[in-house]
Motif scaffolding. Structure first.
Motif, PDB file in Angstrom:
ATOM      1  N   SER A  85       0.822  -1.210   0.000  1.00 13.91           N
ATOM      2  CA  SER A  85       0.000   0.000   0.000  1.00 13.91           C
ATOM      3  C   SER A  85       0.853   1.257   0.000  1.00 13.91           C
ATOM      4  O   SER A  85       0.405   2.313  -0.437  1.00 13.91           O
ATOM      5  CB  SER A  85      -0.925   0.015   1.219  1.00 13.91           C
ATOM      6  OG  SER A  85      -1.844  -1.035   1.144  1.00 13.91           O
ATOM      7  N   SER A  86       2.072   1.163   0.500  1.00 14.46           N
ATOM      8  CA  SER A  86       2.938   2.340   0.557  1.00 14.46           C
ATOM      9  C   SER A  86       3.695   2.579  -0.748  1.00 14.46           C
ATOM     10  O   SER A  86       4.326   3.617  -0.905  1.00 14.46           O
ATOM     11  CB  SER A  86       3.927   2.220   1.722  1.00 14.46           C
ATOM     12  OG  SER A  86       4.845   1.184   1.481  1.00 14.46           O
ATOM     13  N   LEU A  87       3.624   1.640  -1.669  1.00 23.83           N
ATOM     14  CA  LEU A  87       4.266   1.838  -2.969  1.00 23.83           C
ATOM     15  C   LEU A  87       3.499   2.884  -3.776  1.00 23.83           C
ATOM     16  O   LEU A  87       2.288   3.041  -3.602  1.00 23.83           O
ATOM     17  CB  LEU A  87       4.264   0.531  -3.771  1.00 23.83           C
ATOM     18  CG  LEU A  87       5.146  -0.605  -3.290  1.00 23.83           C
ATOM     19  CD1 LEU A  87       4.901  -1.840  -4.155  1.00 23.83           C
ATOM     20  CD2 LEU A  87       6.611  -0.213  -3.325  1.00 23.83           C
ATOM     21  N   PRO A  88       4.174   3.555  -4.686  1.00 27.90           N
ATOM     22  CA  PRO A  88       3.457   4.438  -5.614  1.00 27.90           C
ATOM     23  C   PRO A  88       2.436   3.621  -6.410  1.00 27.90           C
ATOM     24  O   PRO A  88       2.616   2.418  -6.625  1.00 27.90           O
ATOM     25  CB  PRO A  88       4.555   4.980  -6.521  1.00 27.90           C
ATOM     26  CG  PRO A  88       5.810   4.823  -5.736  1.00 27.90           C
ATOM     27  CD  PRO A  88       5.621   3.596  -4.891  1.00 27.90           C
ATOM     28  N   GLU A  89       1.391   4.290  -6.855  1.00 31.54           N
ATOM     29  CA  GLU A  89       0.268   3.604  -7.483  1.00 31.54           C
ATOM     30  C   GLU A  89       0.654   2.767  -8.700  1.00 31.54           C
ATOM     31  O   GLU A  89       0.248   1.612  -8.819  1.00 31.54           O
ATOM     32  CB  GLU A  89      -0.810   4.611  -7.879  1.00 31.54           C
ATOM     33  CG  GLU A  89      -2.051   3.937  -8.422  1.00 31.54           C
ATOM     34  CD  GLU A  89      -3.194   4.905  -8.629  1.00 31.54           C
ATOM     35  OE1 GLU A  89      -4.158   4.498  -9.285  1.00 31.54           O
ATOM     36  OE2 GLU A  89      -3.130   6.042  -8.153  1.00 31.54           O
ATOM     37  N   ARG A  90       1.432   3.314  -9.610  1.00 34.85           N
ATOM     38  CA  ARG A  90       1.752   2.584 -10.841  1.00 34.85           C
ATOM     39  C   ARG A  90       2.522   1.291 -10.577  1.00 34.85           C
ATOM     40  O   ARG A  90       2.110   0.227 -11.037  1.00 34.85           O
ATOM     41  CB  ARG A  90       2.508   3.478 -11.811  1.00 34.85           C
ATOM     42  CG  ARG A  90       1.615   4.528 -12.453  1.00 34.85           C
ATOM     43  CD  ARG A  90       2.403   5.486 -13.312  1.00 34.85           C
ATOM     44  NE  ARG A  90       3.144   4.825 -14.355  1.00 34.85           N
ATOM     45  CZ  ARG A  90       2.874   4.913 -15.651  1.00 34.85           C
ATOM     46  NH1 ARG A  90       1.876   5.655 -16.056  1.00 34.85           N
ATOM     47  NH2 ARG A  90       3.609   4.277 -16.535  1.00 34.85           N
ATOM     48  N   PRO A  91       3.648   1.339  -9.834  1.00 33.20           N
ATOM     49  CA  PRO A  91       4.351   0.080  -9.571  1.00 33.20           C
ATOM     50  C   PRO A  91       3.492  -0.917  -8.764  1.00 33.20           C
ATOM     51  O   PRO A  91       3.520  -2.115  -9.032  1.00 33.20           O
ATOM     52  CB  PRO A  91       5.589   0.511  -8.771  1.00 33.20           C
ATOM     53  CG  PRO A  91       5.792   1.938  -9.111  1.00 33.20           C
ATOM     54  CD  PRO A  91       4.426   2.499  -9.362  1.00 33.20           C
ATOM     55  N   ALA A  92       2.724  -0.409  -7.812  1.00 34.25           N
ATOM     56  CA  ALA A  92       1.882  -1.299  -7.011  1.00 34.25           C
ATOM     57  C   ALA A  92       0.822  -1.978  -7.868  1.00 34.25           C
ATOM     58  O   ALA A  92       0.570  -3.177  -7.733  1.00 34.25           O
ATOM     59  CB  ALA A  92       1.219  -0.524  -5.868  1.00 34.25           C
ATOM     60  N   ARG A  93       0.221  -1.226  -8.760  1.00 33.27           N
ATOM     61  CA  ARG A  93      -0.822  -1.795  -9.613  1.00 33.27           C
ATOM     62  C   ARG A  93      -0.231  -2.854 -10.546  1.00 33.27           C
ATOM     63  O   ARG A  93      -0.774  -3.948 -10.692  1.00 33.27           O
ATOM     64  CB  ARG A  93      -1.520  -0.717 -10.421  1.00 33.27           C
ATOM     65  CG  ARG A  93      -2.551  -1.341 -11.371  1.00 33.27           C
ATOM     66  CD  ARG A  93      -3.578  -0.383 -11.860  1.00 33.27           C
ATOM     67  NE  ARG A  93      -4.500  -0.082 -10.792  1.00 33.27           N
ATOM     68  CZ  ARG A  93      -4.866   1.148 -10.460  1.00 33.27           C
ATOM     69  NH1 ARG A  93      -4.404   2.171 -11.105  1.00 33.27           N
ATOM     70  NH2 ARG A  93      -5.708   1.342  -9.480  1.00 33.27           N
ATOM     71  N   VAL A  94       0.891  -2.545 -11.185  1.00 33.63           N
ATOM     72  CA  VAL A  94       1.508  -3.505 -12.109  1.00 33.63           C
ATOM     73  C   VAL A  94       1.938  -4.756 -11.344  1.00 33.63           C
ATOM     74  O   VAL A  94       1.695  -5.878 -11.796  1.00 33.63           O
ATOM     75  CB  VAL A  94       2.682  -2.855 -12.877  1.00 33.63           C
ATOM     76  CG1 VAL A  94       3.463  -3.898 -13.662  1.00 33.63           C
ATOM     77  CG2 VAL A  94       2.164  -1.766 -13.806  1.00 33.63           C
ATOM     78  N   PHE A  95       2.552  -4.578 -10.165  1.00 31.35           N
ATOM     79  CA  PHE A  95       2.958  -5.723  -9.351  1.00 31.35           C
ATOM     80  C   PHE A  95       1.738  -6.568  -8.978  1.00 31.35           C
ATOM     81  O   PHE A  95       1.766  -7.798  -9.090  1.00 31.35           O
ATOM     82  CB  PHE A  95       3.671  -5.255  -8.078  1.00 31.35           C
ATOM     83  CG  PHE A  95       4.086  -6.387  -7.176  1.00 31.35           C
ATOM     84  CD1 PHE A  95       5.282  -7.048  -7.393  1.00 31.35           C
ATOM     85  CD2 PHE A  95       3.274  -6.798  -6.126  1.00 31.35           C
ATOM     86  CE1 PHE A  95       5.664  -8.110  -6.578  1.00 31.35           C
ATOM     87  CE2 PHE A  95       3.652  -7.848  -5.305  1.00 31.35           C
ATOM     88  CZ  PHE A  95       4.848  -8.505  -5.536  1.00 31.35           C
ATOM     89  N   GLY A  96       0.679  -5.918  -8.528  1.00 25.70           N
ATOM     90  CA  GLY A  96      -0.529  -6.650  -8.148  1.00 25.70           C
ATOM     91  C   GLY A  96      -1.144  -7.409  -9.303  1.00 25.70           C
ATOM     92  O   GLY A  96      -1.577  -8.554  -9.152  1.00 25.70           O
ATOM     93  N   MET A  97      -1.188  -6.771 -10.460  1.00 26.79           N
ATOM     94  CA  MET A  97      -1.755  -7.440 -11.635  1.00 26.79           C
ATOM     95  C   MET A  97      -0.924  -8.656 -12.010  1.00 26.79           C
ATOM     96  O   MET A  97      -1.478  -9.706 -12.350  1.00 26.79           O
ATOM     97  CB  MET A  97      -1.846  -6.464 -12.807  1.00 26.79           C
ATOM     98  CG  MET A  97      -2.856  -5.343 -12.592  1.00 26.79           C
ATOM     99  SD  MET A  97      -2.779  -4.073 -13.874  1.00 26.79           S
ATOM    100  CE  MET A  97      -3.798  -4.842 -15.134  1.00 26.79           C
ATOM    101  N   ARG A  98       0.398  -8.522 -11.929  1.00 22.56           N
ATOM    102  CA  ARG A  98       1.287  -9.617 -12.345  1.00 22.56           C
ATOM    103  C   ARG A  98       1.368 -10.718 -11.289  1.00 22.56           C
ATOM    104  O   ARG A  98       1.167 -11.890 -11.576  1.00 22.56           O
ATOM    105  CB  ARG A  98       2.684  -9.042 -12.632  1.00 22.56           C
ATOM    106  CG  ARG A  98       3.720 -10.088 -12.942  1.00 22.56           C
ATOM    107  CD  ARG A  98       3.585 -10.584 -14.348  1.00 22.56           C
ATOM    108  NE  ARG A  98       4.693 -11.476 -14.626  1.00 22.56           N
ATOM    109  CZ  ARG A  98       4.538 -12.642 -15.200  1.00 22.56           C
ATOM    110  NH1 ARG A  98       3.358 -13.031 -15.605  1.00 22.56           N
ATOM    111  NH2 ARG A  98       5.565 -13.410 -15.403  1.00 22.56           N
ATOM    112  N   GLU A  99       1.699 -10.332 -10.068  1.00 20.77           N
ATOM    113  CA  GLU A  99       2.020 -11.323  -9.044  1.00 20.77           C
ATOM    114  C   GLU A  99       0.816 -11.775  -8.213  1.00 20.77           C
ATOM    115  O   GLU A  99       0.797 -12.910  -7.749  1.00 20.77           O
ATOM    116  CB  GLU A  99       3.102 -10.777  -8.112  1.00 20.77           C
ATOM    117  CG  GLU A  99       4.376 -10.373  -8.819  1.00 20.77           C
ATOM    118  CD  GLU A  99       5.067 -11.502  -9.563  1.00 20.77           C
ATOM    119  OE1 GLU A  99       4.843 -12.691  -9.238  1.00 20.77           O
ATOM    120  OE2 GLU A  99       5.834 -11.206 -10.492  1.00 20.77           O
ATOM    121  N   LEU A 100      -0.149 -10.907  -8.013  1.00 20.81           N
ATOM    122  CA  LEU A 100      -1.295 -11.283  -7.174  1.00 20.81           C
ATOM    123  C   LEU A 100      -2.486 -11.746  -8.001  1.00 20.81           C
ATOM    124  O   LEU A 100      -3.221 -12.637  -7.581  1.00 20.81           O
ATOM    125  CB  LEU A 100      -1.695 -10.118  -6.264  1.00 20.81           C
ATOM    126  CG  LEU A 100      -0.583  -9.603  -5.346  1.00 20.81           C
ATOM    127  CD1 LEU A 100      -1.051  -8.383  -4.569  1.00 20.81           C
ATOM    128  CD2 LEU A 100      -0.101 -10.695  -4.410  1.00 20.81           C
TER     129      LEU A 100
END
Length: 189
Positions: A132-147
């Protein structure tokens, strides 16, 4: 499993589903809608649940599909450009990790027992704070890929980014998560 047992499990599972959806969508209303849709689909299809997996796994799979549908519905608009300040901070963190030749300044320490850590509920709470503390763009891409398990090509298409930009955002997210988990979970800084 009876319908009543499944209903109780779904009620207990709801807070975790909402947290997961909020991490992905960064929008409380959209997260609530996605969770409601997933719970409704689970309730309507309860007779199809064979118990081969845990009810939580089954419902999270339904939610995952709802989230992917939401990303598709949003088209190319889900990534806000307002997160540039956070990305600059993450870029600074990245620069601090490596020397001019691209080598680690301080190589990553060996984490004690990652497999045991993954099983601990507290770990997932800290992980949620970190992502949640990551910037939105990297967090969203990470979530889409890994989660959510989306392929990189699909992420690029959904977000309108290049494959190299996707890779950079994933790399930044992983660095940010590593740093945060090192400090907040493994107590290494």
């Amino acid at each position: 499993m009876t319908a009543d047992e499944l209903s109780l499990q779904l009620a207990d599972l709801r807070p975790r589903l909402v947290r997961f959806a909020r991490l992905q969508l960064r929008d409380d209303a959209a997260a609530e809608d996605a969770v409601q849709d997933a719970l409704l689909a689970a309730a309507e299809n309860a007779e199809r649940f064979e118990g081969a997996s845990a009810a939580a796994t089954w419902v999270f799979a339904i939610l995952r599909n709802k989230l992917v549908d939401e990303f598709r519905r949003r088209g190319r608009d889900p990534v806000a450009l307002a997160g540039n300040e956070g990305e600059a901070a993450l870029e600074s963190l990245f620069e601090e990790q490596f020397d001019a030749r691209g080598h680690w300044r301080d190589p990553p320490p060996a984490w004690s027992d990652p497999a045991a850590s993954l099983e601990q509920k507290r770990f997932w709470e800290v992980f949620e704070i970190c992502i949640s503390s990551l910037p939105e763009r990297p967090a969203r891409v990470f979530g889409m890929r890994e989660l959510l398990g989306m392929e990189s090509e699909e992420i690029c298409k959904e977000l309108g980014i290049s494959s190299s930009n996707c890779w950079v955002l994933l790399h930044r997210a992983r660095l940010g998560l590593r740093d945060c988990l090192s400090r907040r979970w493994f107590g290494e800084h």
